[in-house]
Design a protein around this motif. Structure first.
Motif, mmCIF file in Angstrom:
data_model
loop_
_atom_site.group_PDB
_atom_site.id
_atom_site.type_symbol
_atom_site.label_atom_id
_atom_site.label_comp_id
_atom_site.label_asym_id
_atom_site.label_seq_id
_atom_site.Cartn_x
_atom_site.Cartn_y
_atom_site.Cartn_z
ATOM 1 N N VAL A 103 0.814 -1.218 0.000
ATOM 2 C CA VAL A 103 0.000 0.000 0.000
ATOM 3 C C VAL A 103 0.851 1.273 0.000
ATOM 4 N N ASN A 104 2.144 1.127 0.167
ATOM 5 C CA ASN A 104 3.031 2.303 0.128
ATOM 6 C C ASN A 104 4.463 1.838 -0.096
ATOM 7 N N ALA A 105 5.285 2.760 -0.597
ATOM 8 C CA ALA A 105 6.729 2.509 -0.581
ATOM 9 C C ALA A 105 7.161 2.715 0.871
ATOM 10 N N ALA A 106 7.997 1.826 1.385
ATOM 11 C CA ALA A 106 8.432 1.923 2.792
ATOM 12 C C ALA A 106 9.198 3.236 3.010
ATOM 13 N N ALA A 107 9.373 3.581 4.284
ATOM 14 C CA ALA A 107 10.015 4.858 4.639
ATOM 15 C C ALA A 107 11.376 5.001 3.951
ATOM 16 N N GLY A 108 11.560 6.128 3.275
ATOM 17 C CA GLY A 108 12.841 6.395 2.622
ATOM 18 C C GLY A 108 12.988 5.717 1.277
ATOM 19 N N CYS A 109 11.948 5.002 0.818
ATOM 20 C CA CYS A 109 12.010 4.289 -0.474
ATOM 21 C C CYS A 109 11.125 5.000 -1.502
ATOM 22 N N GLY A 110 11.437 4.780 -2.756
ATOM 23 C CA GLY A 110 10.616 5.303 -3.855
ATOM 24 C C GLY A 110 10.395 6.799 -3.702
ATOM 25 N N ASP A 111 9.119 7.201 -3.763
ATOM 26 C CA ASP A 111 8.796 8.631 -3.637
ATOM 27 C C ASP A 111 8.697 9.053 -2.180
#
Ligand code: HPA
Length: 251
Positions: free
Chosen positions: A211-219
């Protein structure tokens, strides 16, 4: 009455209720470990006979570290379930696990602490060590893979699920460490759930909804939008339901 052929479905965030489920009844069970998160809902999902249990409770009020995992798995087994599909929302660490994808993990790293994580603690039951080399059921993973194919839903096959304590999301540095450990996904509820299922001899597999890119990942270099999590979750849960419905047809 036991539901020998029913598939147990443990719903996570975004799946506290299954609207497509034709409800046939509910069972309020007590266990030697206390009450499960909610009564088990018995019903039909397509051709599948299911027993549904919302992990966080019917009103989504139970935090990951306070879930009575032992009671939940025990109740499902007592109701006659042999197979458990765990639906869990996760953050994506590996670039292959983009937000919106559906993953069939094949490994786990446990970072949780302080949870009641075994039946075999030498108190209620004698100490026993279980094999956990392959934490998910190969048979049920294959059934889910075929169901996804039948439903025309794209599944990312394989991935290492890292279980964190929550309920807060992680820091970027924590996710960096998890990535270096080899974790591809991060969630808060896969453990001790998977281990307890193994202790009971249940076939257990997870459909992980990214449901999301993990903290510090992707956007998500600076922050994670909770609004975005809800939107993505609502969208991908439709695919999850299609896979679960096809599970009763795939044999
Ligand atoms: N971290 C931990 N659990 C989660 C996340 C995350 O980023 N997203 C959904 N569940």
């Amino acid at each position: 009455m036991k539901d020998q052929n029913a598939i147990g479905i443990i719903g996570g965030s975004g799946l506290d209720r299954v609207e497509a489920l034709t409800i046939e009844g509910s069972k309020t069970l007590d266990t030697p470990y206390g009450a499960p998160s909610a009564p088990l809902i018995r019903g039909r999902l397509g051709n599948s006979s299911v027993l549904f249990l919302p992990r966080h409770g019917s009103d989504h009020s139970i935090a990951p570290h306070r879930i009575n995992y032992r009671a939940n798995l025990w109740a499902l087994q007592a109701a006659g379930v042999r197979e458990v599909v765990a639906v869990a929302t996760v953050g994506g660490i590996h670039p292959r696990m983009a937000a919106g994808s559906l993953v069939l993990p094949d490994q786990i790293i446990d970072y949780t602490w302080g949870r009641e994580s075994t039946y075999f603690d030498g108190l209620a039951q004698p100490l026993q060590h279980i094999d956990f080399t392959r934490p998910f059921s190969a048979v049920l993973r294959e059934r889910l893979r075929r169901a996804a194919e039948l439903a025309g839903v794209l599944l990312v096959e394989g991935g290492v699920y890292g279980a964190t304590q929550g309920p807060r999301l992680e820091t970027a540095a924590e996710i960096g460490r998890m990535a270096r450990d080899g974790a591809d996904l991060v969630g808060m509820t896969g453990m001790p759930e998977a281990a307890l299922a193994r202790e009971l001899g249940l076939e257990y597999a997870m459909l992980a909804v990214v449901v999301n890119a993990a903290a510090g990942c992707g956007d998500n270099l600076e922050a994670i939008s909770l609004q975005q999590i809800h939107e993505t979750s609502a969208r991908v849960m439709k695919d999850v339901l299609r896979v679960l419905m096809a599970l009763g047809e795939g044999g």
